[in-house]
Design an enzyme around this catalytic site. Structure first.
Site, PDB file in Angstrom:
ATOM      1  N   CYS A  74       2.486 -36.540 -29.771  1.00 25.09           N
ATOM      2  CA  CYS A  74       3.337 -36.086 -30.598  1.00 25.09           C
ATOM      3  C   CYS A  74       3.679 -34.954 -31.467  1.00 25.09           C
ATOM      4  CB  CYS A  74       4.077 -37.674 -31.659  1.00 25.09           C
ATOM      5  SG  CYS A  74       4.422 -36.503 -32.855  1.00 25.09           S
ATOM      6  N   CYS A 181      10.046 -31.628 -28.804  1.00 18.28           N
ATOM      7  CA  CYS A 181       9.786 -33.619 -29.017  1.00 18.28           C
ATOM      8  C   CYS A 181       9.479 -34.040 -27.746  1.00 18.28           C
ATOM      9  CB  CYS A 181      11.267 -34.050 -29.856  1.00 18.28           C
ATOM     10  SG  CYS A 181      10.393 -35.493 -30.504  1.00 18.28           S
TER      11      CYS A 181
END
Ligand code: DGL
Length: 259
Positions: A74, A181
């Site tokens: 992440c 992302c």
């Protein structure tokens, strides 16, 4: 730590599956445990303190589960918490994803570049240091507030509409797109539908190579595992596990565009 122990990997949701896919290409015999923090996602607009606390809880969970290394799949969690985690757990090796901006510098420096990421990543100190170091002075930063959540929920129509609005100003203006992302590689086709032919930059393949190198250096490579993947979700949503494995196995690749 021994070779047979698992590789732990986590994200705020299932987006990190795009990182695990790349890792499994280079380390097919390892066994994995993936943690999706659905209960607390999205991370994108949370404070540094909140994200550090959430990551700390995940590390505590992994500590009970025989893990030899932890992959932060992440970008937001890496940007806000990796330093804190390395300091808190010096005995655990952490491998952290970051937006592939250096890759732009190395391979496509002269082209106009759009960096798409969460607000947390774009405004983080970690990303801004990277930007300063490799700035090509033709870079647009685009915090995509709420986009990871829409992907996590699989809201296809909303994703298309959102991208239309947010990407329109960049039509014919950019040639490189940094997928900052880990959820965004799942919507590459939708991004292309607005921006046309662009070159995507994803940090996951390099992370995978780096992970392999670190395991080799530490003599932690497992050559006898079966490539087993365990999935754990903090909210225990059953449908999420199914979707995760479908994407992992390529049964639902770029699922959002097909319908
Ligand atoms: N996949 C996460 C990332 O790479 C999404 C963050 C979020 O939950 O907002 O940043």
């Amino acid at each position: 730590m021994n070779r047979a122990e698992k590789i732990a990997i986590f994200d705020s949701g299932i987006g990190g599956v795009t990182v695990l896919q790349e890792i499994m290409k280079v380390l097919p015999k390892e066994n994995y445990i993936y943690y999706s923090d659905s209960k607390n996602n999205p991370y994108g607009e949370k404070t540094e303190k909140e994200i550090q606390q959430l990551c700390n809880n995940i590390v505590q969970y992994f500590k009970q589960r025989n893990c030899k290394i932890i992959v932060i799949a992440c970008n937001t969690a890496s940007a806000k918490a990796v330093q804190f985690l390395r300091k808190t757990y010096p005995e655990i090796p952490f491998i952290a994803i970051e937006p592939a901006y250096k890759m732009v510098h190395d391979t496509s420096y002269d082209k106009p570049t759009l960096v798409m990421a969460t607000e947390g990543t774009i405004h983080s100190e970690k990303f801004n240091l990277l930007l300063k170091k490799y700035d090509n002075h033709k870079t647009f930063l685009l915090p995509c507030v709420g986009l990871a959540d829409k992907i996590e929920q699989g809201r296809e129509e909303e994703i298309k509409e959102y991208l239309q609005n947010i990407l329109k100003p960049y039509q014919n203006k950019v040639e490189n797109v940094v997928l900052g992302c880990t959820h965004y590689p799942l919507i590459q086709e939708e991004i292309k539908a607005v921006l046309g032919e662009v070159q995507f930059f994803n940090g996951a393949p390099n992370l995978a190579k780096h992970l392999k190198k670190v395991l080799e250096e530490k003599d932690l490579i497992n050559e006898k595992g079966e490539g087993k993947v365990e999935f754990e979700d903090s909210q225990g949503i059953k449908g999420k596990e199914k979707r995760f494995f479908e994407i992992l196995k390529g049964e639902k690749e770029n699922e959002n565009i097909k319908k």
